[in-house]
Motif scaffolding. Structure first.
Motif, PDB file in Angstrom:
ATOM      1  N   SER A  34       0.855  -1.186   0.000  1.00 48.08           N
ATOM      2  CA  SER A  34       0.000   0.000   0.000  1.00 48.08           C
ATOM      3  C   SER A  34       0.887   1.230   0.000  1.00 48.08           C
ATOM      4  CB  SER A  34      -0.919   0.023   1.230  1.00 48.08           C
ATOM      5  OG  SER A  34      -0.161   0.239   2.418  1.00 48.08           O
ATOM      6  N   VAL A  35       0.305   2.361  -0.385  1.00 44.60           N
ATOM      7  CA  VAL A  35       1.050   3.622  -0.358  1.00 44.60           C
ATOM      8  C   VAL A  35       1.541   3.904   1.050  1.00 44.60           C
ATOM      9  CG1 VAL A  35       0.898   6.125  -0.694  1.00 44.60           C
ATOM     10  CG2 VAL A  35      -0.198   4.576  -2.329  1.00 44.60           C
ATOM     11  N   GLU A  70       0.639  -2.145 -10.186  1.00 46.90           N
ATOM     12  CA  GLU A  70       1.036  -1.718  -8.830  1.00 46.90           C
ATOM     13  C   GLU A  70       1.993  -0.538  -8.862  1.00 46.90           C
ATOM     14  OE1 GLU A  70      -0.410  -5.883  -8.407  1.00 46.90           O
ATOM     15  OE2 GLU A  70       0.979  -4.870  -9.784  1.00 46.90           O
ATOM     16  N   ILE A 111       0.321   2.196  -6.739  1.00 45.86           N
ATOM     17  CA  ILE A 111       0.785   2.182  -5.350  1.00 45.86           C
ATOM     18  C   ILE A 111       2.194   2.748  -5.188  1.00 45.86           C
ATOM     19  CG2 ILE A 111       1.325   0.683  -3.386  1.00 45.86           C
ATOM     20  CD1 ILE A 111      -0.748  -1.312  -4.485  1.00 45.86           C
TER      21      ILE A 111
END
Length: 338
Positions: free
Chosen positions: A179-180, A223, A227
């Motif tokens: 995740s970020v 991704e 992300i």
């Protein structure tokens, strides 16, 4: 700098005890800081003998005695001990390993030791005697009152430093775990750790892509755009020199490694394969984000070669040296190269 590092035994049937002895025997050659082992005085003496080393082992009653004892003997704190049976792990040895780790972590936490160096353990054996953590990193983090997700694993050697964002999980789970926020948080802890423990004023972070060729514009995965790139942007907004997403197949080439201080990797093997390929005998596992200094040799128990004079002491020596340098930097008494 006053004080000494605490070194836990690791599994007594593995290579940890003999490598602790080897490190003390070569303390002058490698300019190692004072350290003491926690428990296993008789066991260490037997391991030294099996290694072909003639070294004195001295029991100490207080960590404060380690500094003066270190010049003439390997200091050992505590009465816990056991038989030396290399290559034959058992529950008795696991209990000794856990007791050594627990005491060593507490000594570092309370400032009785300048830092903690952990010998390699057998997680399956420790689980049999009540060890409920994925590894020593999580155990030490909990002992220090730090959430496991805020303890970052740094792998460091003479040629490379890497950090895995996700660690001990199935590869199939990695995309869903990223995740970020996770990348941003662990990268920020890494940047702070490089400043505090390595003396790097402005750390340069190279952030790896997850997919081949950085996703190839979404052809091999999204991704990177969804992300990883936003996390890098957030890090740069916070004043951290982060670049990427870099395709991992080219990031570890010799000319590329000169352009960054640490590679932020998306999963375990992406970080550990290049580190072990380049620095296997000198690799160190260091935990960032803790109130104490903690390092460990980046190898396992090696039961198959324990007691056979085959194990390289390089990583143990490097772990002790790195812990000493970091402790000196935290105390304002030392410096480290970029």
């Amino acid at each position: 700098m006053p004080g000494a590092l605490a070194v836990s035994l690791g599994d007594p049937a593995g290579v940890g005890p003999e490598l602790i002895c080897e490190a003390w025997a070569s303390r002058h050659t490698h300019a190692l800081p004072p350290f003491f082992a926690v428990g296993g005085a008789d066991l260490l003496a037997a391991a030294a003998k099996a290694r072909g080393l003639s070294i004195p082992v001295r029991r100490i009653a207080d960590p404060a005695e380690a500094g003066s004892a270190f010049a003439e003997a390997l200091p050992v704190l505590g009465d816990r001990d056991g038989p030396y049976r290399p290559g034959e792990p058992d529950r008795e040895g696991a209990r000794l390993a856990l007791a050594s780790l627990t005491m060593a972590a507490e000594l570092a936490k309370h400032g009785s030791a300048t830092g903690l160096v952990t010998g390699p353990i057998a997680k399956a054996r420790l689980a049999e005697v009540g060890f409920a953590h994925p590894g020593q990193t999580e155990f030490v983090a909990e002992a220090c009152g730090i959430a496991a997700e805020d303890a970052v694993m740094l792998l460091a050697g003479p040629n490379l430093r890497t950090v895995p964002i996700t660690v001990h999980c199935a590869l199939s789970r990695v995309p869903g775990l990223l995740s970020v926020d996770l990348i941003q948080a662990r990268a920020a802890i890494t940047a702070h750790g490089l400043r505090r423990d390595f003396g790097i004023a402005s750390p340069r972070l190279a952030v790896c892509a997850l997919n081949p060729h950085g996703g190839e514009g979404g052809k091999f995965g999204n991704e990177e755009a969804r992300i990883i790139a936003p996390a890098i942007a957030a890090l740069r907004e916070a004043g951290i020199d982060a670049t990427g997403p870099h395709s991992a197949d080219a990031l570890f080439a010799p000319h590329a490694r000169d352009e960054y201080d640490v590679a932020i990797c998306m999963y375990h093997d992406q970080a550990l394969i290049p580190l072990k390929a380049l620095d296997f005998d000198n690799g160190v596992n260091m935990t960032l984000g803790l109130p104490i200094v903690r390092t460990s040799p980046d190898h396992g128990t090696a039961f198959g070669i324990a007691g056979k004079r085959q194990a390289s002491p390089g990583a143990m020596i490097a772990a002790i040296r790195m812990a000493g340098e970091a402790a000196a930097l935290r105390a304002g008494a030392g410096s480290a190269p970029r």
